[in-house]
Structure formats: C-alpha cells, structure tokens
Design a protein around this motif. Sequence first.
Motif, short mmCIF file in Angstrom:
data_model
loop_
_atom_site.label_atom_id
_atom_site.label_comp_id
_atom_site.label_asym_id
_atom_site.label_seq_id
_atom_site.Cartn_x
_atom_site.Cartn_y
_atom_site.Cartn_z
N ASP A 148 5.79 7.39 -4.19
CA ASP A 148 5.53 5.98 -3.92
C ASP A 148 5.83 5.13 -5.14
O ASP A 148 6.49 4.09 -5.05
N GLU A 206 9.46 4.85 -5.96
CA GLU A 206 10.12 3.96 -5.01
C GLU A 206 9.85 2.50 -5.37
O GLU A 206 10.77 1.68 -5.38
N GLU A 207 8.59 2.20 -5.67
CA GLU A 207 8.26 0.82 -6.02
C GLU A 207 8.95 0.41 -7.31
O GLU A 207 9.39 -0.72 -7.45
N GLN A 230 0.64 0.75 -13.95
CA GLN A 230 0.12 1.37 -12.74
C GLN A 230 -0.19 2.85 -12.96
O GLN A 230 -1.14 3.38 -12.40
N ARG A 243 -3.47 3.02 -14.41
CA ARG A 243 -4.51 2.71 -13.44
C ARG A 243 -4.73 3.86 -12.47
O ARG A 243 -5.86 4.13 -12.06
N ALA A 290 1.95 3.63 1.61
CA ALA A 290 1.12 3.02 0.57
C ALA A 290 1.80 1.82 -0.11
O ALA A 290 1.16 0.78 -0.28
N PRO A 291 3.07 1.91 -0.50
CA PRO A 291 3.69 0.75 -1.14
C PRO A 291 3.70 -0.48 -0.23
O PRO A 291 3.55 -1.60 -0.72
N ALA A 337 0.32 -2.01 -0.24
CA ALA A 337 0.15 -2.72 -1.51
C ALA A 337 0.86 -4.07 -1.45
O ALA A 337 0.31 -5.09 -1.88
N GLU A 379 -0.79 -7.65 -1.92
CA GLU A 379 -0.40 -8.46 -3.08
C GLU A 379 0.07 -9.84 -2.64
O GLU A 379 -0.23 -10.85 -3.29
N MET A 385 -1.91 -5.71 -7.75
CA MET A 385 -3.13 -4.93 -7.57
C MET A 385 -2.96 -3.52 -8.10
O MET A 385 -1.85 -2.99 -8.17
#
Lengths: 707, 113
Positions: free
Chosen positions: A33, A36-37, A57, A60, B28-29, B32, B36, B43
């Motif tokens: 994930d 990818e982001e 991130q 976190r 999940a992304p 998010a 956001e 976040m």
Amino acid sequence: VSPVHGALPPRLARTALELFLPRGIRGEAILGDLDEEFQGICRDRTRAEAGAWYRRQALRVIVGYRLLGLLDPSRRGVGGAESGGALQSGYATVLDDARFALRRFAKAPAFTAVAVITIAIGIGANTAVFSVVDAVMLRPLPYPNADRIVQVWQTNPDYRAERSLPYDDFSFNALDYVEYERETRVFDEMGFALRYADEGFGTLDLGDGPPESVGAWGVSSSFFDVLGMPPVLGRAFTAEETAPQGEMRWTPVVILSHDLWMRRFEGDPGVVGREIRFESAPATVVGVLPEGFQFPVLSFMGAVAAPDVDIFVPLYYQALYQPQQPGRFRQFLVTARLREGVSVEEADSDLARVAASLAVAHPETHTGWRPIAKPLREIAGRGFETQLLALMAAVGFVLLIACANVANLLLAQGATRRSEMAVRSAIGGGRRHLVQLLLTESILLASTGGALGVALGQWGTRTLVRLVPADMPGGGDAGLNASVLLFAVGLTLLTGVVFGLLPALRGSMLNLVSDLRGGRGEAGARGEWRLSRVLLAAQVAITVILLVGGGVLGKSFLGLNSQPLGYDPENVLVASLVQGAHHPLRVINPADSAQRQALWQRKYDLLERLSAIPGVVSVAEGHPPLKPRGGYFPVQFTEEGEDRAERDLTELLRHDGHSHRAWRRAPAQGRRERLEALLVGHGLQRSDPPVLQGTGERNVRRTGLAG
Amino acid sequence: MMARKAEIGEFEQLVLLAALRLGDDAFAPDIARVLEERAGREMSRGTLYAALDRLEGRGFVTWAVEGPTSDRAGGRRRRFSVTPSGRDALAASRRVLLALWDGMEHLLPEEGA
C-alpha cells in the motif's frame, strides 16, 4: 497502470518497515500500500516530497500501528491470518505477558527480591557516577557565546623546570595584563579575576546575626561583560572603580550573587544602593547578578576551580602594579571573549606577537613566556575526565556483573520452567512469542530494579559529591535531572535486554518431547550448564578487573586530595582567621612600616600564646596558609632561600623565629621530615586563640573563624 | 457487553463510512484518500491500519487477499469490505446521533452552501 519502476521509496525507511511489520499478508499488504501511494505522490509532486511523506508515514506505522499495537488488547488476535476475520489465539500482547510476569514474581518473592536488589545496585551506582559526569563534563556552560570564552594563561617550560613546579599554567601580573589588553586584536573583551584576600573569602556583616564568611573575588569592570552576564539589578563596576590612577584607594562597592541576594536580602530589589558591612567596613551594593550565574571554571597552578562566589569587589589592580618588578606577582586569572570568527589558534598567534614585543622590552623578565588561550569548555573537566571515565567504566563493570548474576538466576529458573514453555509452545506459542514473554519478564525486573536504583543513585550521588574534591568544577551540582533520568531509563532497558536475552533464547529452545514429559533433555541440561559456566567465568574475570582497577581508581580519584604537597601534612594544623581591616588589596601600604609593625606585633602576641598550648611543638604564621591544591604561591619552601621567588615567600613566613623551623621542604628523594606545627593563617584580628581541631588529620585542615 | 460492542469511536466510524462509500474499491490507500479529502490534511497510516485492525477484531470489517498484481511488483493487497454487523454498528451510531440532534438543529450556525 504502469509497473513499479524508477522511483523507489527511501531505502532506510522501507527496511525499517520490513523489519517491524508483521510477517505474512498483513505486513506485505501494508508495505505494498505504502509503495503504491509513494508512486502516486511521485507522479503529482517532487521526489523529495514523496520521500518525506514515505518516511513520515513509515514512522507513524511503526510507532502508531506496530509498537502501540503490542499494548492494545483490542487488537489481540489480529496477527498472522491469511484472510480477514479469522482471529487467531495465542498472540498475546506485551501487556498480557507483563501481567503474567507480575503474577510469577509475586509467587517467587526471594528470587524477585535478589534480582531486583542486584539490578538496583548496578543501576544505582551507574546513575550516581553519571550524575557527577553529567555535572562536570556534559552540562553546557551557562554563558551566552560560551564557545568563544577563553581563559588566557602563560607557560614557561624553563621557569617551570628551574623551580621544579608541578604545573605550567601561570597567571598574569598587572603590567602584563595592561599590555595584553591594549595590544591584542583578537578579543571582544578581556577581564580578570583574583581571589579576594588570597583566600577567596570575606566576612559579610548584616547586623542581624553573627558575621558570615562568604566566597569573595575581586574582578575587573569588564569581567561580567566577558561572560555575557551583566548584573540584572543595578550595574557592573566601572573602570574608575577598578583601576583608579595614582592613588591607593579601594572603592567600597560590591556586587551580590543571586543566591546571596535571595538568601540574605529576600530578593529585595531595593538592595541596590544599600550599605552593608563587608570585611568590617561599609560598602555599597551596586548590583545583583542573574540567577544561574556561575563563576567560570578557571585553571591556575595546575588546578581547576569553580568557586562559589557570593560577593564581588572591584579589583583595584593599580595597587598590584609594581613597575620595579614587572615579571613577578602573577595572580591575574585572565578571561576573554574571542571576536566572532576568530579561532583559538589565531588568538594564540596574536598573543604570541604581544609576548614577543614584551620580551624585547623586558628581556630579563619576559623571555620564554608564552601566553595561550584555552576555551572554558576544555578547562571545565580538566584533570578529572580520566578519573571520571574510569569510574564510569568501573560501575559499568559492576552492572555487567549484576547482569551476569541475574542472567544466571534466570537460567536456573528457566530449567524449572521447561515444561511450562513446552506447554505454551505445544498450544501454538511460537518461539518469537516465548522470547517476547521471557524478555518482558526481564525488562519488568530491570524496570523495578531501575526505579529502586535511581533512588539508590540519589543517595549515592550525595555521598559521591562529598567524596569528590571540592575544587572539581560543577561536582557539587551533581544531582537528578532530566538527562540523568534519561540515562537511567535507557540503561535499565538495556540491562533488561542484556541479562534477559541469553536466558530467553535459551529458554525458548525446546525439545518438545522430553520437555513435555517433564524431564530435562540431556542436551538442554548440558547447554544450560555450559552457559552458566561461561557466565560464571565472565563474572570472575570482570571481578578481577574491577578489583585491580578499583585499587588504582580509589587511589587516583579519592586520593586527589592527597597529592604530593611538597611538605608533610602529618600533625600539621592550619587555623585561619577571617579578619576585618586587613587584606592585601587595600591594606598594608608596603611603604608604611609603622602599619606593618603594628600588624606583626599582633600576630606575634597570638603566636606566643598558641605555642604555649601543651603539645604544640612549633608555630608559624603563613600568608597565605597552605593549600592542598592550587593557591597563589607554590607551597614549596627552601631553607636556603636562594631562589628569588621563593626567598620572598620564605621571608613572609619568617616573621617569627619559629617558622624557619616549622617549614621544611620535602627532600627531593621523597623522604619527608616530620613536621609538627600549628600554622596560623594570614592576618589576625581577634586576640583569643582559635579553637583547635584534632591532630593527625590526613590533610591540612583549616579552621575558619569569623570575627 | 452488547451495548459496548455497538459503541464505535468517531474515527472508526469515519473509516467504516469511507469503506462503505468505496464499495468494491475499498483498499487502504483509497480509504485514506477519501478521509484526507474530507479532513483536508494528511492522516497517519499508522492510525488508519490500527483502526482497521480494531474494526476487524470486532467483526465490523473483513478483507480478502487480492493479487499478486502487476502494478505492485507482484505484491498482494487487501480489499476491505464492511460486514453486516459493521453496517449495524453504523446504523446504531447514526440513530444515537440523530436522536441526540433531534430538535437541536436550530442551535447550529447557518451553513453556507
């Protein structure tokens, strides 16, 4: 969508994630994930921004998701499933493990007590020593621009060798100071300080009780500017107050420390302008120093000192200016602030330039003298780093022994817990969790011991502070603070891992069949025995190192007070009278022989009476009295008095017929003559004989009598 | 126990709603991204994954493995979906909120379009 290529996430952050995320699809998916982001952000924004996002991130996720998750019972069971919803048991949180460990400890109070006390001693010793290290070596200096403040002293190898002096840091005399202040170009500001009346003490009489002896120093008008800490109330001294031209006059003004102001004047802002009695004479308070002002650590005569100074007086240095003897009377401790951007080396070469011109002007007195600038920071721990670090290493070893001891205890326990571990393993507790459980136990043990250790350390620090030499700069300030606490916490966690890891790894190595049966596998038993023996051998080895090191250390650290003195302190007592009207900065006018005669007559009278005390073999008067370390005059005396510098000193000590007998230089071979004498400090005022303290002290003892 | 089980934190409620809104695309992304956009600030993924774990632990969401996909270099991913009890929990929260808001709307400041 294009496959991953080109932009890769920051490598360190990604590796950390891989390490911390759980194995299996859960961790894999989160990692994917985030990758990818990251790619998405790379397309919209710059690489740097995407990298920063990823690092943020990752942190976190590691902290907020992974580490806090270990403590979150509502997320228990969420672990290794290959699809959602199927909760697995047996993945207990650290909190559960801790709860279990506490129950176990309660059931084995003897084991727990021994382990906790062992750790407490180890951590207590380390905390105590670290407090002193922190106060002496690590705490930042309180002055703004502290890195630009230097002390300037001069060295002269020939002068030192001729007199076989144990130190090589000489101060400046008035003439030199004036020259250097005028000629150097590397300093913003130059100032100097001098112990008030040689002793660094004066009497303060506020009329509300007996007079108090307080730390007192004379300083130049620029002294507080050099340090960047001018008075918060009132003003600093003016140039006129510190160097009046021509006349012999001391301006009766004083500056108070913040501490004294709070203690004796209840922080009354109206104190400025008030008249007090200092040294039996009226003086006007002109300023109060800021809170947190510390007298700088200064080096002289081979010693460093950071005295507690409560009263500052303007140093009337023209009185000390003796043109006929320009090379002598080196007493000025010079402090200076480097100009912005000037290095210490540049300062040294500029000082050398001035020294060269002085040597041309006064070849007989100024040849061979080389001034050097030393940053205050470097002086601060001077002479003590080695001892402190050695002491730190020693207590480190003590902690290691404690760790080995507790590890051995845990190993022995582990042997009796094999069945428990085997059952846990059989019902699905992986090795990772067994290690987690055992480590939780040891960290819990360490934490309890650590908490107790900090309390012990507090007490230890107080004891240690009494043992350290009084002139160890900052040594007296040692105590519990944030950095000491942080050190203790870090050490505690480390301790828990150090003594827990080996037994934990060992304890989680199971032979299910034999261990479940309740027996002890042959191999397991042998392994434990071997481990135990290795630990024992390590303990013995460390103990030997400690014993040897301890002997050396005890001698060098605790023995700092008993360095060779140049005389035998056995049966020598020093009584020092804090007197009023007499002190060298404003009293005796060397030219006024009647004044001198009167003073000496008073001393003789007292010395006569003292020598009549039974048991007193010999009495001498000394100015200044002896000092174990440092002082303005070398504490070395020759019978011959050939040497010029020493002859003058010997003369001072020879006012009565006794001192010649009382003072003997220790022969060079190291054999010392036994002295039995009572030495009375400089100027006397009170006619009563001073109260005497016991004889045969390890060191010269001073008896301060206010009066 | 039941009453407690129905209770749901505000953040978890938002995560559930976002997942519900995304329907079949609840990765999940994406969750998010939705959150956001709504909050207008970045976040923490740590908070998000922790919330997803908690929701999963209480049976409000479930997930299925998808992949390996070519765009993640062979990595697999999790597609989240809201379970019936998750929908129940959302409905219960909504009821509680609406009941509490009933008759109070006039106290709110006027909202611009």
